[in-house]
Write a protein that holds these residues in place. Sequence first.
Motif, PDB file in Angstrom:
ATOM      1  N   LYS A   1       0.800  -1.227   0.000  1.00 15.78           N
ATOM      2  CA  LYS A   1       0.000   0.000   0.000  1.00 15.78           C
ATOM      3  C   LYS A   1       0.829   1.273   0.000  1.00 15.78           C
ATOM      4  CE  LYS A   1      -4.095  -1.755   2.326  1.00 15.78           C
ATOM      5  NZ  LYS A   1      -4.998  -1.576   3.469  1.00 15.78           N
ATOM      6  N   VAL A   2       1.952   1.289   0.692  1.00 10.13           N
ATOM      7  CA  VAL A   2       2.720   2.523   0.864  1.00 10.13           C
ATOM      8  C   VAL A   2       4.100   2.355   0.227  1.00 10.13           C
ATOM      9  CG1 VAL A   2       3.684   4.188   2.496  1.00 10.13           C
ATOM     10  CG2 VAL A   2       1.494   3.081   2.999  1.00 10.13           C
ATOM     11  N   VAL A   3       4.428   3.268  -0.681  1.00  9.00           N
ATOM     12  CA  VAL A   3       5.714   3.274  -1.359  1.00  9.00           C
ATOM     13  C   VAL A   3       6.674   4.152  -0.548  1.00  9.00           C
ATOM     14  CG1 VAL A   3       6.949   3.943  -3.465  1.00  9.00           C
ATOM     15  CG2 VAL A   3       4.611   3.005  -3.617  1.00  9.00           C
ATOM     16  N   VAL A   4       7.878   3.633  -0.308  1.00  7.48           N
ATOM     17  CA  VAL A   4       8.873   4.392   0.441  1.00  7.48           C
ATOM     18  C   VAL A   4      10.119   4.530  -0.429  1.00  7.48           C
ATOM     19  CG1 VAL A   4      10.258   4.542   2.538  1.00  7.48           C
ATOM     20  CG2 VAL A   4       8.004   3.435   2.611  1.00  7.48           C
ATOM     21  N   GLU A   5      10.497   5.772  -0.649  1.00  6.62           N
ATOM     22  CA  GLU A   5      11.720   6.080  -1.395  1.00  6.62           C
ATOM     23  C   GLU A   5      12.722   6.631  -0.401  1.00  6.62           C
ATOM     24  OE1 GLU A   5      14.341   6.327  -4.530  1.00  6.62           O
ATOM     25  OE2 GLU A   5      12.432   5.262  -4.386  1.00  6.62           O
ATOM     26  N   LEU A   6      13.863   5.966  -0.290  1.00  7.92           N
ATOM     27  CA  LEU A   6      14.884   6.338   0.676  1.00  7.92           C
ATOM     28  C   LEU A   6      16.036   7.058   0.001  1.00  7.92           C
ATOM     29  CD1 LEU A   6      15.016   2.965   2.631  1.00  7.92           C
ATOM     30  CD2 LEU A   6      13.773   5.042   3.266  1.00  7.92           C
ATOM     31  N   LYS A   7      16.557   8.043   0.701  1.00 13.53           N
ATOM     32  CA  LYS A   7      17.720   8.789   0.230  1.00 13.53           C
ATOM     33  C   LYS A   7      18.670   9.004   1.402  1.00 13.53           C
ATOM     34  CE  LYS A   7      16.113   9.434  -3.919  1.00 13.53           C
ATOM     35  NZ  LYS A   7      16.568   8.523  -4.934  1.00 13.53           N
ATOM     36  N   SER A   8      19.931   9.199   1.063  1.00 19.46           N
ATOM     37  CA  SER A   8      20.937   9.619   2.030  1.00 19.46           C
ATOM     38  C   SER A   8      21.836  10.608   1.293  1.00 19.46           C
ATOM     39  CB  SER A   8      21.741   8.416   2.538  1.00 19.46           C
ATOM     40  OG  SER A   8      22.669   8.842   3.510  1.00 19.46           O
ATOM     41  N   VAL A   9      21.276  11.801   1.094  1.00 19.55           N
ATOM     42  CA  VAL A   9      21.943  12.815   0.277  1.00 19.55           C
ATOM     43  C   VAL A   9      22.034  14.125   1.040  1.00 19.55           C
ATOM     44  CG1 VAL A   9      21.279  11.797  -1.936  1.00 19.55           C
ATOM     45  CG2 VAL A   9      19.756  13.440  -0.839  1.00 19.55           C
ATOM     46  N   GLU A  10      23.022  14.929   0.669  1.00 20.46           N
ATOM     47  CA  GLU A  10      23.212  16.223   1.314  1.00 20.46           C
ATOM     48  C   GLU A  10      22.086  17.188   0.969  1.00 20.46           C
ATOM     49  OE1 GLU A  10      26.496  19.769   1.289  1.00 20.46           O
ATOM     50  OE2 GLU A  10      27.190  17.714   1.071  1.00 20.46           O
ATOM     51  N   THR A  11      21.689  17.179  -0.305  1.00 21.16           N
ATOM     52  CA  THR A  11      20.622  18.059  -0.775  1.00 21.16           C
ATOM     53  C   THR A  11      19.541  17.222  -1.437  1.00 21.16           C
ATOM     54  OG1 THR A  11      22.236  19.807  -1.179  1.00 21.16           O
ATOM     55  CG2 THR A  11      20.087  20.037  -2.237  1.00 21.16           C
ATOM     56  N   LEU A  12      18.329  17.342  -0.936  1.00 15.02           N
ATOM     57  CA  LEU A  12      17.201  16.611  -1.495  1.00 15.02           C
ATOM     58  C   LEU A  12      16.642  17.422  -2.662  1.00 15.02           C
ATOM     59  CD1 LEU A  12      15.755  13.961  -0.866  1.00 15.02           C
ATOM     60  CD2 LEU A  12      14.095  15.271   0.430  1.00 15.02           C
TER      61      LEU A  12
ATOM     62  N   GLY B   1       2.864   7.699  -0.445  1.00 15.86           N
ATOM     63  CA  GLY B   1       4.293   7.449  -0.488  1.00 15.86           C
ATOM     64  C   GLY B   1       5.019   8.341   0.506  1.00 15.86           C
ATOM     65  N   LEU B   2       6.157   7.860   0.972  1.00 11.03           N
ATOM     66  CA  LEU B   2       7.010   8.642   1.851  1.00 11.03           C
ATOM     67  C   LEU B   2       8.393   8.730   1.236  1.00 11.03           C
ATOM     68  CD1 LEU B   2       6.097   7.170   5.353  1.00 11.03           C
ATOM     69  CD2 LEU B   2       5.404   9.367   4.419  1.00 11.03           C
ATOM     70  N   LEU B   3       8.901   9.936   1.166  1.00  3.58           N
ATOM     71  CA  LEU B   3      10.275  10.189   0.756  1.00  3.58           C
ATOM     72  C   LEU B   3      11.037  10.486   2.034  1.00  3.58           C
ATOM     73  CD1 LEU B   3      12.512  10.795  -1.335  1.00  3.58           C
ATOM     74  CD2 LEU B   3      11.571  13.113  -1.504  1.00  3.58           C
ATOM     75  N   ILE B   4      12.059   9.668   2.319  1.00  5.60           N
ATOM     76  CA  ILE B   4      12.806   9.828   3.563  1.00  5.60           C
ATOM     77  C   ILE B   4      14.282  10.014   3.243  1.00  5.60           C
ATOM     78  CG2 ILE B   4      13.426   8.816   5.788  1.00  5.60           C
ATOM     79  CD1 ILE B   4      10.870   7.099   5.581  1.00  5.60           C
ATOM     80  N   ASN B   5      14.809  11.166   3.652  1.00 10.54           N
ATOM     81  CA  ASN B   5      16.237  11.440   3.519  1.00 10.54           C
ATOM     82  C   ASN B   5      16.873  11.324   4.902  1.00 10.54           C
ATOM     83  OD1 ASN B   5      18.785  12.220   2.696  1.00 10.54           O
ATOM     84  ND2 ASN B   5      18.290  14.401   2.716  1.00 10.54           N
ATOM     85  N   PHE B   6      17.746  10.343   5.067  1.00  6.64           N
ATOM     86  CA  PHE B   6      18.376  10.110   6.363  1.00  6.64           C
ATOM     87  C   PHE B   6      19.563  11.026   6.627  1.00  6.64           C
ATOM     88  CE2 PHE B   6      15.980   6.165   6.185  1.00  6.64           C
ATOM     89  CZ  PHE B   6      15.667   5.942   7.518  1.00  6.64           C
ATOM     90  N   ASN B   7      20.019  11.734   5.621  1.00  4.87           N
ATOM     91  CA  ASN B   7      21.218  12.554   5.779  1.00  4.87           C
ATOM     92  C   ASN B   7      20.855  13.970   6.246  1.00  4.87           C
ATOM     93  OD1 ASN B   7      23.988  12.740   5.815  1.00  4.87           O
ATOM     94  ND2 ASN B   7      24.106  13.529   3.737  1.00  4.87           N
ATOM     95  N   VAL B   8      20.172  14.039   7.381  1.00  3.94           N
ATOM     96  CA  VAL B   8      19.754  15.301   7.976  1.00  3.94           C
ATOM     97  C   VAL B   8      20.038  15.245   9.481  1.00  3.94           C
ATOM     98  CG1 VAL B   8      17.956  15.855   6.280  1.00  3.94           C
ATOM     99  CG2 VAL B   8      17.400  14.416   8.231  1.00  3.94           C
ATOM    100  N   PRO B   9      20.252  16.413  10.117  1.00  5.14           N
ATOM    101  CA  PRO B   9      20.496  16.404  11.562  1.00  5.14           C
ATOM    102  C   PRO B   9      19.291  15.891  12.363  1.00  5.14           C
ATOM    103  CG  PRO B   9      21.174  18.497  10.609  1.00  5.14           C
ATOM    104  CD  PRO B   9      20.453  17.736   9.530  1.00  5.14           C
ATOM    105  N   LEU B  10      18.073  16.285  11.954  1.00  2.79           N
ATOM    106  CA  LEU B  10      16.843  15.828  12.599  1.00  2.79           C
ATOM    107  C   LEU B  10      15.982  15.127  11.560  1.00  2.79           C
ATOM    108  CD1 LEU B  10      15.993  19.021  14.691  1.00  2.79           C
ATOM    109  CD2 LEU B  10      16.968  16.875  15.530  1.00  2.79           C
ATOM    110  N   ILE B  11      15.638  13.877  11.801  1.00  3.65           N
ATOM    111  CA  ILE B  11      14.942  13.072  10.790  1.00  3.65           C
ATOM    112  C   ILE B  11      13.583  13.659  10.405  1.00  3.65           C
ATOM    113  CG2 ILE B  11      13.907  11.463  12.432  1.00  3.65           C
ATOM    114  CD1 ILE B  11      15.274  10.618   8.920  1.00  3.65           C
ATOM    115  N   LYS B  12      12.922  14.355  11.331  1.00  2.81           N
ATOM    116  CA  LYS B  12      11.612  14.919  10.976  1.00  2.81           C
ATOM    117  C   LYS B  12      11.721  15.908   9.817  1.00  2.81           C
ATOM    118  CE  LYS B  12      11.360  18.659  14.363  1.00  2.81           C
ATOM    119  NZ  LYS B  12      10.589  19.209  15.469  1.00  2.81           N
ATOM    120  N   ALA B  13      12.888  16.511   9.640  1.00  3.52           N
ATOM    121  CA  ALA B  13      13.100  17.423   8.514  1.00  3.52           C
ATOM    122  C   ALA B  13      13.352  16.678   7.214  1.00  3.52           C
ATOM    123  CB  ALA B  13      14.271  18.355   8.810  1.00  3.52           C
ATOM    124  N   GLY B  14      13.548  15.363   7.291  1.00  6.21           N
ATOM    125  CA  GLY B  14      13.855  14.571   6.114  1.00  6.21           C
ATOM    126  C   GLY B  14      12.730  13.672   5.640  1.00  6.21           C
TER     127      GLY B  14
END
Length: 125
Positions: free
Chosen positions: A73-84, A104-117
Amino acid sequence: MHENDISFEIRKAAFAIHTALGPGLLESVYETLMHHELRKVGLDVKTQVALPVLYNGLKLENGFRMDLLVENKVVVELKSVETLLEVYHMQLLTYLKLSGHKLGLLINFNVPLIKAGIFRKVNGL
């Protein structure tokens, strides 16, 4: 399970991983860890799901690969980048349109606080 409940579990897993390990790891590491965390709570998770593309009578079987598909049901796109980049947001919207999934959720782990990603994208909701 409703998409919003699945989304909550996905975000909870991302918070747990980011709290424990922080930013700076490879996307593939975060993908493996997300798969593990979501399976632990009993969710069905598929990784690197092939998404065919149909164009002008031509079918590309592996046109795209979705990082995670949770509960089908839910698509998740993961990133670990400096600039999204904006293209990552559009990529997720394209995945939603082509697959027919609504959330869908786009999640960038390369952030100081994950809620911003974490970014939520919808298709037809």
